[in-house]
Design a protein around this motif. Structure first.
Motif, PDB file in Angstrom:
ATOM      1  N   SER A  21       6.781   9.417  40.323  1.00 40.17           N
ATOM      2  CA  SER A  21       7.378   8.168  39.886  1.00 40.17           C
ATOM      3  C   SER A  21       6.687   7.097  38.915  1.00 40.17           C
ATOM      4  O   SER A  21       7.640   6.694  37.956  1.00 40.17           O
ATOM      5  CB  SER A  21       7.293   6.982  41.142  1.00 40.17           C
ATOM      6  N   THR A  22       5.605   7.382  38.632  1.00 36.71           N
ATOM      7  CA  THR A  22       4.978   6.879  37.261  1.00 36.71           C
ATOM      8  C   THR A  22       5.340   7.282  35.943  1.00 36.71           C
ATOM      9  O   THR A  22       6.057   6.475  35.290  1.00 36.71           O
ATOM     10  CB  THR A  22       3.367   7.043  37.583  1.00 36.71           C
ATOM     11  N   LEU A  23       5.644   8.708  36.097  1.00 38.48           N
ATOM     12  CA  LEU A  23       5.838   9.367  34.750  1.00 38.48           C
ATOM     13  C   LEU A  23       7.749   9.279  34.827  1.00 38.48           C
ATOM     14  O   LEU A  23       8.099   9.160  33.513  1.00 38.48           O
ATOM     15  CB  LEU A  23       5.880  10.907  35.055  1.00 38.48           C
ATOM     16  N   LYS A  24       8.290   9.084  35.733  1.00 39.05           N
ATOM     17  CA  LYS A  24       9.653   8.905  35.706  1.00 39.05           C
ATOM     18  C   LYS A  24       9.917   7.535  34.971  1.00 39.05           C
ATOM     19  O   LYS A  24      10.917   7.461  34.091  1.00 39.05           O
ATOM     20  CB  LYS A  24      10.498   8.782  37.072  1.00 39.05           C
ATOM     21  N   LEU A  28      11.384   6.402  30.824  1.00 44.27           N
ATOM     22  CA  LEU A  28      12.424   5.618  30.440  1.00 44.27           C
ATOM     23  C   LEU A  28      12.089   4.670  29.135  1.00 44.27           C
ATOM     24  O   LEU A  28      13.098   3.906  28.682  1.00 44.27           O
ATOM     25  CB  LEU A  28      13.112   4.753  31.721  1.00 44.27           C
ATOM     26  N   LEU A  29      10.890   4.745  28.745  1.00 49.18           N
ATOM     27  CA  LEU A  29      10.695   4.065  27.601  1.00 49.18           C
ATOM     28  C   LEU A  29      10.706   4.876  26.156  1.00 49.18           C
ATOM     29  O   LEU A  29       9.875   5.739  26.204  1.00 49.18           O
ATOM     30  CB  LEU A  29       9.372   3.445  27.891  1.00 49.18           C
ATOM     31  N   HIS A  30      11.534   4.582  25.437  1.00 52.19           N
ATOM     32  CA  HIS A  30      12.090   5.568  24.421  1.00 52.19           C
ATOM     33  C   HIS A  30      11.621   5.046  22.945  1.00 52.19           C
ATOM     34  O   HIS A  30      11.625   5.940  21.962  1.00 52.19           O
ATOM     35  CB  HIS A  30      13.655   5.650  24.206  1.00 52.19           C
ATOM     36  N   GLY A  46      -7.033   4.234  39.801  1.00 54.59           N
ATOM     37  CA  GLY A  46      -6.333   4.685  38.367  1.00 54.59           C
ATOM     38  C   GLY A  46      -5.400   5.584  38.845  1.00 54.59           C
ATOM     39  O   GLY A  46      -5.190   6.701  38.029  1.00 54.59           O
ATOM     40  N   VAL A  47      -4.620   5.534  40.082  1.00 60.24           N
ATOM     41  CA  VAL A  47      -3.765   6.681  40.369  1.00 60.24           C
ATOM     42  C   VAL A  47      -2.510   6.517  39.494  1.00 60.24           C
ATOM     43  O   VAL A  47      -1.742   7.743  39.248  1.00 60.24           O
ATOM     44  CB  VAL A  47      -3.196   6.456  41.971  1.00 60.24           C
ATOM     45  N   ALA A  53      -2.569   7.724  30.789  1.00 58.45           N
ATOM     46  CA  ALA A  53      -3.398   8.151  29.655  1.00 58.45           C
ATOM     47  C   ALA A  53      -3.066   9.788  29.279  1.00 58.45           C
ATOM     48  O   ALA A  53      -3.271  10.061  28.268  1.00 58.45           O
ATOM     49  CB  ALA A  53      -4.860   7.861  29.958  1.00 58.45           C
ATOM     50  N   ARG A  54      -2.935  10.397  30.271  1.00 60.70           N
ATOM     51  CA  ARG A  54      -2.643  11.944  30.007  1.00 60.70           C
ATOM     52  C   ARG A  54      -1.355  12.273  29.477  1.00 60.70           C
ATOM     53  O   ARG A  54      -1.396  13.131  28.623  1.00 60.70           O
ATOM     54  CB  ARG A  54      -2.850  12.711  31.582  1.00 60.70           C
ATOM     55  N   SER A  55      -0.566  11.347  29.597  1.00 59.29           N
ATOM     56  CA  SER A  55       0.889  11.515  29.091  1.00 59.29           C
ATOM     57  C   SER A  55       1.042  11.180  27.698  1.00 59.29           C
ATOM     58  O   SER A  55       1.955  11.774  27.068  1.00 59.29           O
ATOM     59  CB  SER A  55       1.934  11.119  30.209  1.00 59.29           C
ATOM     60  N   LEU A  56       0.273  10.364  26.999  1.00 58.43           N
ATOM     61  CA  LEU A  56       0.482   9.848  25.806  1.00 58.43           C
ATOM     62  C   LEU A  56      -0.694   9.311  25.112  1.00 58.43           C
ATOM     63  O   LEU A  56      -1.412   8.753  25.977  1.00 58.43           O
ATOM     64  CB  LEU A  56       1.810   8.804  25.756  1.00 58.43           C
TER      65      LEU A  56
END
Length: 249
Positions: A21-24, A28-30, A46-47, A53-56
């Motif tokens: 859900s965090t990554l979903k 949505l932020l483009h 930090g869940v 931080a891992r994703s971007l």
């Protein structure tokens, strides 16, 4: 409060949610900048901070009032090679120690209820840069006629709780354009209440002589039972907004 914080030190997730859900919500932020500045209020251990931080590539200020949560987050960030992207900040989310227009994105999962949804939006909005984003989860009613027992419980625990549609209106009146929203799936509640139930059982049995601890454990058990019996009448919703052009000074 020391007892409450101590209890939650033993629970990885402090509220309903999931990495999915965090990554979903993040997807949505483009139009974030290449190196966005993010502040996360109520980060816990930090869940959400770690997946973000891992994703971007980013500068993420992870804010919580309880230092042991932040210590755990720092340890995980170091282990995953993300320490250069995450800075922990011990602070009260009701009095954020940041200058206005500091961030491209405000994030908060299972925490804005501590200040109230609309108040939190208005309190934090000045921290955003022009056209900055906010992404928060909030407890909501999924029906206009909730069961009596569920309504009685949540009226006592969180009287500001309202419907998805009402919160969408509050986002607009708080100076945000709506980007998207979605109700968290049932598995996100199980991610929280499953481990919580085990921890409540251990906590209760290990403190039989402590009346205050027993009352605390009983209140958590009541919350879990309400979810088991009436969980289809309420939920958590991710709300994503963008600072409105019309609301700028």
């Amino acid at each position: 409060m020391d007892m409450v914080f101590s209890f939650y030190e033993g629970v990885r997730r402090k509220g309903p949610g999931s990495e999915a859900s965090t990554l979903k919500s993040l997807s949505l932020l483009h139009d974030l900048p290449d190196l966005p500045r993010i502040v996360e209020f109520g980060c816990g251990a930090g869940v959400a901070s770690i997946p973000l931080a891992r994703s971007l590539p980013c500068h993420l200020s992870a804010v919580d009032i309880h230092q042991p949560f932040l210590d755990k987050l720092n340890a995980v960030a170091a282990r995953e090679g993300l320490a250069d992207r995450i800075t922990t900040v011990k602070a009260d989310m009701t009095n954020p120690p940041f200058e206005n227009h500091s961030f491209d994105l405000i994030w908060s999962e299972s925490a804005i209820y501590n200040v109230g949804f609309e108040h939190g939006l208005r309190l934090w909005k000045p921290l955003l840069k022009p056209a900055g984003y906010i992404a928060v989860t909030e407890a909501v009613w999924l029906t206009t006629e909730p069961p009596h027992n569920a309504k009685e419980f949540w009226d006592a625990e969180y009287p500001l709780m309202t419907t998805v549609d009402e919160n969408l209106k509050r986002m607009c009146t708080s100076g945000f354009d709506l980007v998207d929203h979605f109700v968290l799936p049932a598995v996100d509640w199980q991610n929280y209440y499953g481990p919580l139930q085990d921890h409540v059982n251990d906590f209760w049995s290990n403190r039989l002589a402590d009346a205050t601890a027993q009352l605390f454990a009983d209140s958590l058990q009541r919350e879990i039972d309400i979810w088991k019996d009436f969980g289809d009448s309420f939920g958590y919703c991710f709300f994503i907004g963008k600072a409105s052009e019309m609301s700028r000074p």
